[in-house]
Enzyme design. Structure first.
Site, mmCIF file in Angstrom:
data_model
loop_
_atom_site.group_PDB
_atom_site.id
_atom_site.type_symbol
_atom_site.label_atom_id
_atom_site.label_comp_id
_atom_site.label_asym_id
_atom_site.label_seq_id
_atom_site.Cartn_x
_atom_site.Cartn_y
_atom_site.Cartn_z
ATOM 1 N N HIS A 39 0.828 -1.200 0.000
ATOM 2 C CA HIS A 39 0.000 0.000 0.000
ATOM 3 C C HIS A 39 0.870 1.261 0.000
ATOM 4 O O HIS A 39 0.598 2.227 -0.733
ATOM 5 C CB HIS A 39 -0.918 -0.018 1.224
ATOM 6 C CG HIS A 39 -1.867 1.148 1.295
ATOM 7 N ND1 HIS A 39 -2.943 1.270 0.457
ATOM 8 C CD2 HIS A 39 -1.867 2.246 2.088
ATOM 9 C CE1 HIS A 39 -3.588 2.398 0.734
ATOM 10 N NE2 HIS A 39 -2.950 3.003 1.728
ATOM 11 N N ASN B 113 26.729 -21.623 -7.270
ATOM 12 C CA ASN B 113 27.562 -22.817 -7.382
ATOM 13 C C ASN B 113 27.162 -23.877 -6.370
ATOM 14 O O ASN B 113 27.081 -25.062 -6.685
ATOM 15 C CB ASN B 113 29.034 -22.440 -7.186
ATOM 16 C CG ASN B 113 29.728 -22.089 -8.485
ATOM 17 O OD1 ASN B 113 29.993 -22.956 -9.300
ATOM 18 N ND2 ASN B 113 29.989 -20.817 -8.687
ATOM 19 N N GLU C 256 -2.749 -5.764 -3.879
ATOM 20 C CA GLU C 256 -3.552 -5.479 -2.679
ATOM 21 C C GLU C 256 -4.851 -6.269 -2.682
ATOM 22 O O GLU C 256 -5.301 -6.747 -1.631
ATOM 23 C CB GLU C 256 -3.863 -3.984 -2.605
ATOM 24 C CG GLU C 256 -2.733 -3.142 -2.069
ATOM 25 C CD GLU C 256 -3.144 -1.691 -1.920
ATOM 26 O OE1 GLU C 256 -2.536 -0.996 -1.099
ATOM 27 O OE2 GLU C 256 -4.073 -1.252 -2.617
#
Length: 646
Positions: free
Chosen positions: A44, A382, A66
Site C-alpha cells: 500500500h 555454485n 492489494e
C-alpha cells in the site's frame, strides 16, 4: 518531481526488499495474519509513493496485489504456493520498474500476464458491495471477518487498544482520496489499520461521501490518535470508541504506563552517501596534516607542543572511528535478497534447500557492501547447482533430502569474514588436478607437490572449470576467477575447504574499510613505500635469513617452506639500488593470496595510519601498485599491492 526521485528510489527498494522477505516468511507460515498485514502495508505504501510520482503502471500492479492480499486478510482466499509465486512475479516486475526508473528509462515492462494471474486469484470472491456489507463496522459493535477478529484478539492479548475511528471531512473537500491517504499515513506511524469502511479501493478512488471509518489497533491513547488525524487538512471531526476487551479501562492503563516510563526512541536521519564521502575526504586531509604536525613535534623539544599533538592524536582517532562507523552498514542489506534467489533456483533445479543466514547484523563499509553482492551470488549459485545433491541422491547417501546452505558473517580483528557453507557432495581434488593438467595450468610433475589449499586455489585460475557442461545456473569453477578478482580488488582473500560427500565452505576475508588503513612504511633506496599491515605475515633482518638461487630465481626458507624472494630495489627499478651494502636491510614476509613472498627493503620506518589515494585512470592499472598516500613530510609514497607483485 525530480527532487523527490532519489528518495522514491531508495525507499522503493527498501519496500521491495521487505516484500520479498515477508512473502518468504508468509510461505513458511501461511496462517500468520500479522505477516499478511505487514505485506499489505508495504504494498500500500509503495502504491502511494508510485502514485505521487505519477508511475501509473506501478500503481495498477500494486493495486492488484492489494486485492489478492485483501482476500488473504478477509479469509476469502487461502495462502498457497501458487499465490505466492504470482505475488513474487509481481514484485519482480516492480523491481524491474524501479531499476528502469533509476536508469532514466521511460518504457515500463509489460505486466498484463501477471495482472491476469492476480485477477484469477480473485475469482469466486464476493462482490465489493457484498464484502462491504459483511465487513460493516458500527459504533457499538463490529461485524468483521474471522481474520480481522483474530487480528483484534491478537492485539488485545498483547495489551494493545482497539479503536473504531470515524473521520469526517469538510463538505467542500475536493481531494477526498488524498485526505484519506494522508490520514492512513498519519496513524500508521503509531499503529495498524485492520480494515476500513468503505474499502481501500473506494477510498483511493474518492468513492465515498465525506466520512469513513477505520478499525485501528495501537498502544497510544485516544488523544494522540486524534491529534495525528486532526493535523490533516480538511478533517473537521474525529470520533473514537474503544471496542473489544479492555475498552476505556485498558486505554487508561496504557496511558498510565506511558506516564510512568518515559523512554526516548532512536532517532535516525537519512544522509546522502556523497556527503559522508566528502566528510571522509576532509578527515583524510586532517590525517595528513596530523602526520606532518607529529613529525614537526618529534623534531622539536617543546613540551606543550608535544602535549597538544598527543591530545590531537587521541581526539582525531576518536573522530576517525566515528566517521568510519557512519559509513558502516549491516551486511543484511546484501543478505536479504538471497533467500528469494535460493527459493527460485531450488524450484528450478528440483532440489530441496534450506538457506540459513547468521550474522546479518555484521557491519561493513558501504563501498564494500555495494561490491560484494555479485561474488556471493555466484558462490551461492555454485553451491545450489553443483554442491547440493538432488533429494533422490541425498536419500541414497543417507542424508536428509533437504540440503542446507549456511551464509554467515562475523568480525575478527579489523576484518569481516563471509562464509558460504553447504552440506553437499564436496569437491574432488583429483578431478581438479586432472583438469588443471589438461588445461596446462600446472605440470604433471607438480601433482604430488601441491597442498590441499593449493589444489583448491586452482579453481580460481582463469577459465578453469571442473564441470562437464556449463549450465544456465553455473558450473563450479566457472567464473570463480572473476569472483577472486573482485574480492582481491577490495583488498580481500577467498579460500576453500571441502570434504568429499561432506560439503564445501568458501571463506571471504575483507577489510572493514578501504579508505584509511594501517600500513608498514619502508624505505627502498631514497624512496618511501607503504605495505598494508593486513598483507604482512612477519618481518626480519636481512642478515638473519639464508637465501639461495634456484633456476636463476632467489628463494629463502621460512618455517619449513621455500618461498620466493623479491628485491624491491630491482623490482621497482629504484635509483641507487646497487649502493645497499650486502645483507643490510629488512625482509617483509607477505601473503599475496596464492602463497608467501619475501620482499627485501632497505629499512623499516614503522607503521602508521595512511589515507589511500587512487592513482586515477592513467596509472590505475600499474601492476604492483594499489594507490598512493601523503606522508608526514608532505611527500607522496606509493602503496604496494602484494597481491600482484611477482
Amino acid at each position: 518531481m525530480n527532487q523527490y526521485m532519489d528518495v522514491f528510489i531508495e525507499e522503493g527498494r527498501e519496500h521491495l526488499q521487505h516484500l520479498n522477505a515477508k512473502m518468504l516468511e508468509l510461505e513458511a507460515n501461511p496462517e500468520d495474519l500479522a505477516v499478511v498485514n505487514d505485506i499489505f502495508r508495504s504494498a500500500h505504501t509503495l502504491k502511494g509513493m508510485a502514485g505521487s510520482m505519477g508511475f501509473d503502471v506501478m500503481v495498477d500492479l500494486t493495486h492488484k496485489m492489494e486485492n489478492v492480499l485483501d482476500a488473504f486478510r478477509n479469509g476469502q482466499s487461502g495462502v498457497t504456493t501458487v499465490a505466492i509465486d504470482v505475488l513474487f512475479e509481481a514484485v519482480d516486475h516492480l523491481e524491474a520498474m524501479v531499476e528502469q526508473i533509476t536508469n532514466g528509462e521511460s518504457d515500463m515492462p509489460c505486466v498484463s500476464a501477471t495482472v491476469h494471474k492476480l485477477k484469477e486469484l480473485e475469482n469466486g470472491q464476493p462482490s465489493s458491495e457484498e464484502k462491504s456489507q459483511k465487513q460493516n463496522v458500527t459504533n457499538k459493535g463490529t461485524d468483521i471477518s474471522d481474520f480481522e477478529r483474530a487480528a483484534v484478539d491478537q492485539a488485545i492479548e498483547r495489551g494493545w487498544q482497539v479503536y473504531h475511528i470515524m473521520v469526517t471531512l469538510d463538505e467542500g473537500c475536493l481531494l477526498k482520496a488524498a485526505r484519506a491517504l494522508m490520514v492512513f499515513n498519519a496513524i500508521e506511524e503509531i499503529g495498524e489499520i485492520i480494515k476500513s469502511e468503505p474499502g481501500t479501493t473506494r477510498l483511493e478512488e474518492g468513492d465515498f461521501d465525506i466520512a469513513f471509518s477505520l478499525l485501528f489497533v495501537t498502544q497510544k491513547d485516544s488523544d494522540t490518535i486524534k491529534g495525528k488525524i486532526l493535523n490533516v487538512s480538511e478533517v473537521v471531526s474525529v470520533d473514537l470508541i474503544g471496542i473489544g476487551a479492555g475498552g476505556e479501562e485498558a486505554e487508561k492503563k496504557a496511558v498510565d504506563k506511558n506516564n510512568k516510563s518515559k523512554t526516548s526512541g532512536s532517532k535516525t536521519i537519512r544522509v546522502n552517501l556523497a556527503r559522508l564521502d566528502h566528510l571522509l575526504n576532509l578527515f583524510e586531509e586532517l590525517i595528513i596534516d596530523r602526520g606532518q604536525l607529529e613529525k614537526i613535534s618529534q623534531s622539536m623539544d617543546h613540551t606543550e607542543l608535544k602535549e597538544s599533538v598527543d591530545k590531537m592524536m587521541r581526539v582525531s582517532n576518536q573522530l576517525q572511528e566515528t566517521i568510519l562507523n557512519l559509513r558502516m552498514e549491516p551486511i543484511e542489506h546484501v543478505f536479504n535478497r538471497f533467500p528469494r534467489m535460493v527459493r527460485s533456483l531450488s524450484k528450478e533445479l528440483n532440489k530441496m534447500v534450506n538457506l540459513v543466514i547468521t550474522g546479518a547484523d555484521t557491519e561493513i563499509d558501504r563501498t564494500v557492501i555495494d561490491e560484494i553482492g555479485d561474488p556471493i551470488v555466484h558462490l551461492l549459485r555454485n553451491s545450489l547447482d553443483h554442491g547440493i545433491e538432488t533429494p533422490q541422491l541425498r536419500r541414497v547417501q543417507g542424508k536428509d533430502e533437504e540440503g542446507k546452505i549456511i551464509l554467515r558473517a562475523f568480525h575478527s580483528g579489523n576484518y569481516v569474514y563471509i562464509e558460504i557453507e553447504d552440506d553437499g557432495g564436496g569437491i574432488n581434488k583429483e578431478t581438479i588436478l586432472t583438469k588443471a593438467i589438461e588445461k596446462g595450468v600446472i605440470a604433471e610433475a607438480d601433482r604430488q607437490q601441491l597442498s590441499e589449499s593449493d589444489i583448491f586455489d586452482l579453481m580460481f585460475a582463469s577459465g578453469f572449470s571442473t564441470a562437464d557442461y556449463i549450465s544456465d545456473i553455473s558450473g563450479r569453477g566457472v567464473g570463480l576467477d572473476v569472483v577472486k578478482s573482485k574480492i582481491v580488488s577490495l583488498g580481500g582473500r577467498v579460500t576453500v575447504k571441502s570434504e568429499l560427500n561432506e560439503g564445501t565452505t568458501f571463506t571471504i576475508k575483507l577489510p572493514l574499510t578501504l579508505s584509511i588503513i594501517n600500513a608498514m612504511m619502508i624505505r627502498v633506496g631514497n624512496e618511501s613505500y607503504a605495505i598494508p599491515i593486513s598483507s604482512i605475515v612477519e618481518t626480519a633482518l636481512l642478515r638473519q635469513v639464508k637465501r639461495r638461487h634456484i633456476n636463476k630465481r632467489e628463494f629463502m626458507t621460512f618455517r619449513n617452506k621455500v618461498i620466493p624472494v623479491i628485491d624491491l630495489c630491482k623490482h621497482l627499478c629504484v635509483p641507487n639500488s646497487s649502493a645497499r651494502p650486502v645483507n643490510k636491510g629488512a625482509v617483509i614476509i607477505t601473503n599475496n593470496g596464492k602463497g608467501l613472498t619475501a620482499l627485501i627493503a632497505d629499512e623499516l620506518l614503522g607503521h602508521q595510519d595512511i589515507v589511500i589515494k587512487p592513482l586515477g585512470n592513467y596509472l590505475g592499472s600499474v601492476k604492483g601498485i594499489s594507490g598512493a598516500t601523503i606522508t608526514g613530510d608532505g611527500k607522496v609514497a606509493l602503496i604496494l599491492d602484494c597481491q600482484t607483485i611477482e
